[in-house]
Design an enzyme around this catalytic site. Structure first.
Site, PDB file in Angstrom:
ATOM      1  N   SER A 128       1.740  55.708  24.803  1.00  0.00           N
ATOM      2  CA  SER A 128       2.288  54.629  25.563  1.00  0.00           C
ATOM      3  C   SER A 128       3.695  54.474  25.316  1.00  0.00           C
ATOM      4  O   SER A 128       4.138  54.819  23.947  1.00  0.00           O
ATOM      5  CB  SER A 128       1.729  53.297  25.546  1.00  0.00           C
ATOM      6  OG  SER A 128       2.535  52.354  25.538  1.00  0.00           O
ATOM      7  N   TYR A 154      -1.980  46.644  18.879  1.00  0.00           N
ATOM      8  CA  TYR A 154      -2.182  47.662  20.078  1.00  0.00           C
ATOM      9  C   TYR A 154      -1.102  48.846  19.956  1.00  0.00           C
ATOM     10  O   TYR A 154      -1.677  50.032  19.949  1.00  0.00           O
ATOM     11  CB  TYR A 154      -2.191  46.966  21.285  1.00  0.00           C
ATOM     12  CG  TYR A 154      -1.948  48.133  22.519  1.00  0.00           C
ATOM     13  CD1 TYR A 154      -2.941  49.001  22.972  1.00  0.00           C
ATOM     14  CD2 TYR A 154      -0.538  48.333  23.136  1.00  0.00           C
ATOM     15  CE1 TYR A 154      -2.583  49.902  23.906  1.00  0.00           C
ATOM     16  CE2 TYR A 154      -0.304  48.837  24.085  1.00  0.00           C
ATOM     17  CZ  TYR A 154      -1.321  50.136  24.480  1.00  0.00           C
ATOM     18  OH  TYR A 154      -1.211  50.987  25.432  1.00  0.00           O
ATOM     19  N   LYS A 158      -1.831  53.296  18.768  1.00  0.00           N
ATOM     20  CA  LYS A 158      -0.934  54.325  19.592  1.00  0.00           C
ATOM     21  C   LYS A 158      -0.271  55.126  18.761  1.00  0.00           C
ATOM     22  O   LYS A 158      -0.378  56.486  18.698  1.00  0.00           O
ATOM     23  CB  LYS A 158      -0.371  53.874  20.752  1.00  0.00           C
ATOM     24  CG  LYS A 158      -1.035  53.293  21.890  1.00  0.00           C
ATOM     25  CD  LYS A 158      -1.987  54.108  22.366  1.00  0.00           C
ATOM     26  CE  LYS A 158      -3.161  53.671  23.520  1.00  0.00           C
ATOM     27  NZ  LYS A 158      -4.025  54.506  23.935  1.00  0.00           N
TER      28      LYS A 158
HETATM   29  N1  UFG Z   1       5.880  40.014  34.374  1.00  0.00           N
HETATM   30  C1  UFG Z   1       6.100  38.777  34.794  1.00  0.00           C
HETATM   31  N2  UFG Z   1       5.274  38.050  35.114  1.00  0.00           N
HETATM   32  C2  UFG Z   1       4.223  38.323  35.097  1.00  0.00           C
HETATM   33  C3  UFG Z   1       3.627  39.667  34.469  1.00  0.00           C
HETATM   34  C4  UFG Z   1       4.623  40.327  33.968  1.00  0.00           C
HETATM   35  O1  UFG Z   1       7.344  38.334  34.948  1.00  0.00           O
HETATM   36  O2  UFG Z   1       3.025  37.465  35.320  1.00  0.00           O
HETATM   37  C5  UFG Z   1       7.135  40.617  33.686  1.00  0.00           C
HETATM   38  C6  UFG Z   1       7.026  40.976  32.346  1.00  0.00           C
HETATM   39  O3  UFG Z   1       7.781  39.924  31.720  1.00  0.00           O
HETATM   40  C7  UFG Z   1       7.779  42.540  31.940  1.00  0.00           C
HETATM   41  C8  UFG Z   1       7.227  43.207  33.677  1.00  0.00           C
HETATM   42  O4  UFG Z   1       6.743  42.147  34.305  1.00  0.00           O
HETATM   43  O5  UFG Z   1       8.997  42.268  32.056  1.00  0.00           O
HETATM   44  C9  UFG Z   1       6.259  44.295  33.261  1.00  0.00           C
HETATM   45  O6  UFG Z   1       4.981  43.393  32.714  1.00  0.00           O
HETATM   46  P1  UFG Z   1       3.785  44.207  32.456  1.00  0.00           P
HETATM   47  O7  UFG Z   1       2.724  43.141  31.758  1.00  0.00           O
HETATM   48  O8  UFG Z   1       3.192  44.510  33.716  1.00  0.00           O
HETATM   49  O9  UFG Z   1       3.942  45.312  31.564  1.00  0.00           O
HETATM   50  P2  UFG Z   1       4.800  45.360  30.028  1.00  0.00           P
HETATM   51  O10 UFG Z   1       5.785  46.332  30.389  1.00  0.00           O
HETATM   52  O11 UFG Z   1       4.799  44.192  29.244  1.00  0.00           O
HETATM   53  O12 UFG Z   1       3.249  46.218  29.390  1.00  0.00           O
HETATM   54  C10 UFG Z   1       3.352  47.411  29.598  1.00  0.00           C
HETATM   55  C11 UFG Z   1       1.614  47.964  29.254  1.00  0.00           C
HETATM   56  C12 UFG Z   1       1.316  47.879  27.799  1.00  0.00           C
HETATM   57  C13 UFG Z   1       2.384  48.330  26.855  1.00  0.00           C
HETATM   58  C14 UFG Z   1       3.470  47.761  27.119  1.00  0.00           C
HETATM   59  C15 UFG Z   1       4.565  47.972  26.070  1.00  0.00           C
HETATM   60  O13 UFG Z   1       1.004  47.457  30.332  1.00  0.00           O
HETATM   61  O14 UFG Z   1      -0.107  48.581  27.553  1.00  0.00           O
HETATM   62  O15 UFG Z   1       4.060  48.085  28.484  1.00  0.00           O
HETATM   63  O16 UFG Z   1       5.117  49.114  26.423  1.00  0.00           O
HETATM   64  F1  UFG Z   1       1.876  47.928  25.590  1.00  0.00           F
END
Ligand code: UFG
Length: 346
Positions: A128, A154, A158
């Protein structure tokens, strides 16, 4: 020559199921191993509809050496393993760190042991972009960018798993490819398989589609005061079928004798989009209005990160093909399909 058998751990999961479809399309014979701890047995039925036959599948935990050994010993000619099965929720890993280390590291060790025992040489591992943490030298990260202290157990699993595989590959018995995924979104173009978050989704796109269909009242955008053009976080959103295809390329790459023993590839589009841009693109693509509000920043969120995908483009011969709009439309089609078949996630 017969079709090459590939063990796909976590093959009923989100990325795993899309990879099973691509494996079949590229002449491989997937053997799914999944204990449905974060997936559903129905996925096997949906895969059957999609690929035209029932994929071989075993309901077992990859940490269970004896059960997994039987899969290896029953199949004399396994060409490789794609190891998806892992716990993946950042927040949950803060609450249950030991379970994350135990599951994610142990399952890898069981698999490596069995690969060595049964002379299976090729491994593709799900890593990841979380391994880059908060990048300081710009927001576009390449494979040789510095790995940062992990923000969650988590993420640490990785890094640990990557290191274990890199060390094991030194013994000449195993060749591996570590694929660092950016943010997978969307669903198969048929709308028959897709992401199935259990409970309230953590990820952005399932939250958007569940809001649009009325399961959630409104989306909260986690903060709009980041140092980005519109103040919301930037990520590299990649269509899950494009991501799935990278695994086929990785198997080809490992199979070429001249190639490095342990390769690392960023699997992203190379473009960053803000949360607001994703919401706007969804509204435009579906011609719907999404109910959303701006809320507090979410703890642990990286401000902005996206892939430098040049290495996978040039060396793996892989490029993300689908646009953000296509990805969001496919996610919406999937959400509509779940409603049509009345599939309940909670
Ligand atoms: N977001 C919102 N509202 C929500 C959900 C997400 O604004 O209800 C935003 C988050 O703040 C972020 C973006 O949307 O800016 C993406 O969020 P996600 O949760 O979809 O994805 P992340 O980038 O946080 O997480 C991903 C993977 C994880 C990994 C992480 C870190 O899902 O497994 O990247 O690299 F660990």
């Amino acid at each position: 020559m017969g079709r090459k058998k590939i063990i796909v751990t976590g093959g009923a999961g989100y990325i795993g199921s899309h990879t099973v479809v691509e494996l079949v399309a590229h002449g491989y014979d997937p053997i799914i191993v999944d204990n449905y701890s974060n997936s559903f047995p129905e996925v096997i039925d949906w895969l059957e509809e999609l690929i035209g036959f029932r994929p071989i599948n075993h309901n077992l935990d990859c940490c269970d050496y004896d059960s997994l050994k039987k899969v290896f010993s029953d199949n004399s000619d396994i060409a490789g393993v794609i190891h998806f099965a892992a716990y993946k929720a950042v927040g949950e890993s803060m609450e249950k760190p030991i379970a994350y280390y135990q599951n994610n590291v142990n399952s890898l060790l069981v698999i490596l042991n069995l690969m060595e025992e049964f002379n299976v040489k090729h491994l593709v591992f799900s890593s990841s972009c979380t391994v880059y943490g908060t990048p300081d030298n710009g927001i576009q990260v390449a494979e040789n960018s510095e790995l940062k202290p992990p923000a969650s157990p988590y993420g640490h699993t990785k890094i640990i798993c990557e290191e274990i595989i890199q060390n094991v590959c030194g013994n000449d018995k195993i060749k591996a490819s570590l694929l660092r995924y950016f943010n997978p979104i969307g669903a198969h173009r048929s709308g028959k398989i897709g992401e199935l978050p259990i409970g309230k989704p953590n990820n952005l796109v399932p939250f958007i589609t569940q809001t649009a269909i009325g399961i959630r009242e409104k989306l909260t955008i986690f903060g709009n005061t980041y140092n980005t053009p519109d103040g919301t976080n930037i990520r590299d959103y990649i269509h899950v079928s494009d991501l799935a295809n990278a695994h086929i390329k990785a198997l080809d790459y490992i199979g070429n004798k001249q190639n490095e023993k342990c390769s690392i590839f960023n699997i992203g589009t190379g473009n960053g989009n803000s949360v607001k841009e994703v919401v706007d693109a969804f509204e435009k693509a579906t011609e719907m209005k999404l109910n959303y509000q701006i809320g507090e920043k979410r703890a642990g969120d990286v401000e902005a990160i996206y892939a430098n995908a040049q290495k996978s483009n040039s060396i793996l011969g892989w490029t993300a093909e689908r646009t953000l709009e296509e990805s969001l439309l496919s996610a919406w089609k999937w959400q509509l399909n779940l409603k049509a078949i009345d599939f309940k996630l909670d």
